[in-house]
Write a protein that holds these residues in place. Sequence first.
Motif, PDB file in Angstrom:
ATOM      1  N   UNK A  15      41.628  26.142  43.460  1.00 15.29           N
ATOM      2  CA  UNK A  15      42.997  26.071  42.976  1.00 15.29           C
ATOM      3  C   UNK A  15      43.056  26.477  41.501  1.00 15.29           C
ATOM      4  N   UNK A  16      42.112  26.017  40.712  1.00 18.72           N
ATOM      5  CA  UNK A  16      42.070  26.397  39.303  1.00 18.72           C
ATOM      6  C   UNK A  16      41.849  27.896  39.153  1.00 18.72           C
ATOM      7  N   UNK A  17      40.971  28.463  39.957  1.00 20.78           N
ATOM      8  CA  UNK A  17      40.693  29.905  39.883  1.00 20.78           C
ATOM      9  C   UNK A  17      41.912  30.728  40.268  1.00 20.78           C
ATOM     10  N   UNK A 132      47.931  37.694  42.771  1.00 22.14           N
ATOM     11  CA  UNK A 132      46.810  38.606  43.023  1.00 22.14           C
ATOM     12  C   UNK A 132      45.488  37.852  42.883  1.00 22.14           C
ATOM     13  N   UNK A 133      45.373  37.052  41.836  1.00 25.11           N
ATOM     14  CA  UNK A 133      44.169  36.230  41.659  1.00 25.11           C
ATOM     15  C   UNK A 133      43.939  35.338  42.869  1.00 25.11           C
ATOM     16  N   UNK A 134      45.011  34.729  43.373  1.00 29.36           N
ATOM     17  CA  UNK A 134      44.886  33.838  44.526  1.00 29.36           C
ATOM     18  C   UNK A 134      44.350  34.597  45.734  1.00 29.36           C
ATOM     19  N   UNK A 135      44.822  35.811  45.941  1.00 28.83           N
ATOM     20  CA  UNK A 135      44.337  36.600  47.075  1.00 28.83           C
ATOM     21  C   UNK A 135      42.875  36.971  46.892  1.00 28.83           C
ATOM     22  N   UNK A 136      42.479  37.281  45.658  1.00 26.92           N
ATOM     23  CA  UNK A 136      41.070  37.572  45.394  1.00 26.92           C
ATOM     24  C   UNK A 136      40.212  36.341  45.671  1.00 26.92           C
ATOM     25  N   UNK A 137      40.641  35.199  45.154  1.00 24.80           N
ATOM     26  CA  UNK A 137      39.899  33.952  45.314  1.00 24.80           C
ATOM     27  C   UNK A 137      39.804  33.569  46.787  1.00 24.80           C
ATOM     28  N   UNK A 138      40.895  33.734  47.520  1.00 22.90           N
ATOM     29  CA  UNK A 138      40.876  33.384  48.946  1.00 22.90           C
ATOM     30  C   UNK A 138      39.938  34.273  49.750  1.00 22.90           C
ATOM     31  N   UNK A 139      39.616  35.456  49.225  1.00 21.59           N
ATOM     32  CA  UNK A 139      38.701  36.358  49.910  1.00 21.59           C
ATOM     33  C   UNK A 139      37.232  36.044  49.656  1.00 21.59           C
ATOM     34  N   UNK A 165      39.453  44.176  45.315  1.00 15.82           N
ATOM     35  CA  UNK A 165      40.796  43.888  45.829  1.00 15.82           C
ATOM     36  C   UNK A 165      41.521  45.097  46.377  1.00 15.82           C
ATOM     37  N   UNK A 166      40.810  46.182  46.650  1.00 14.71           N
ATOM     38  CA  UNK A 166      41.484  47.409  47.086  1.00 14.71           C
ATOM     39  C   UNK A 166      42.268  47.214  48.377  1.00 14.71           C
ATOM     40  N   UNK A 167      41.835  46.293  49.191  1.00 18.82           N
ATOM     41  CA  UNK A 167      42.570  46.032  50.423  1.00 18.82           C
ATOM     42  C   UNK A 167      43.941  45.417  50.123  1.00 18.82           C
ATOM     43  N   UNK A 168      44.121  44.963  48.894  1.00 13.47           N
ATOM     44  CA  UNK A 168      45.380  44.334  48.502  1.00 13.47           C
ATOM     45  C   UNK A 168      46.334  45.320  47.842  1.00 13.47           C
ATOM     46  N   UNK A 169      46.036  46.608  47.916  1.00 16.73           N
ATOM     47  CA  UNK A 169      46.833  47.612  47.216  1.00 16.73           C
ATOM     48  C   UNK A 169      48.314  47.526  47.576  1.00 16.73           C
ATOM     49  N   UNK A 170      48.607  47.173  48.773  1.00 19.24           N
ATOM     50  CA  UNK A 170      50.000  47.088  49.209  1.00 19.24           C
ATOM     51  C   UNK A 170      50.584  45.697  48.940  1.00 19.24           C
TER      52      UNK A 170
END
Length: 183
Positions: A15-17, A132-139, A165-170
């Motif tokens: 959560x902090x990340x 975006x950070x959350x999506x990176x961390x969740x991965x 995070x390239x998969x998150x481009x959209x």
Amino acid sequence: QGGRQATTSRDVIKMAARNLNWLPQELESKLGEMLLQDADILDEHRNKASERTYRKARVLLDDLVKLLPQNLPYQFKIFVSKTSHRGASALPGGIILVDRDLVEDDADLDYAYFVVGHEISHVLQRHQTRAYQARLVDGIDTLENLSQFIAANRQKAPESILGFGSALKKLVVEFSENQELQA
């Protein structure tokens, strides 16, 4: 109980990340530019009307930025979208994307100032960057991998994080109600 404690610690750290400011400023700017590539941007030099629209957009942004405390963490930039929904978007790194009809000759300037000011607030609150950070961390699957990822990428070129995070481009972020109230 030992297993329960580890799960709680991991959740707190993840959560902090998600919420702390650990993405470098340079990465935020590159991320905003990457997301801007997916937008249908009006060519400023297409004709006199396009040039006039961009001039109005820049005046609008400059007027609002002047009201903010100086030493801002962002160099704000504004782009005009071909879209006509009288809206705007905040992209990471200080990029504001406004719909064409928000700044055309017959636009309601009071409304335009409100909308762009609201989007500036999203940038300053780092809402999309945190999403975006959350999506990176969740991965990332383990606490050790998360720690290594953050530590390694603080030293490396930001492109390594964008590569991850390239998969998150959209990426499409819908701000939470709380974030909308903050902005």
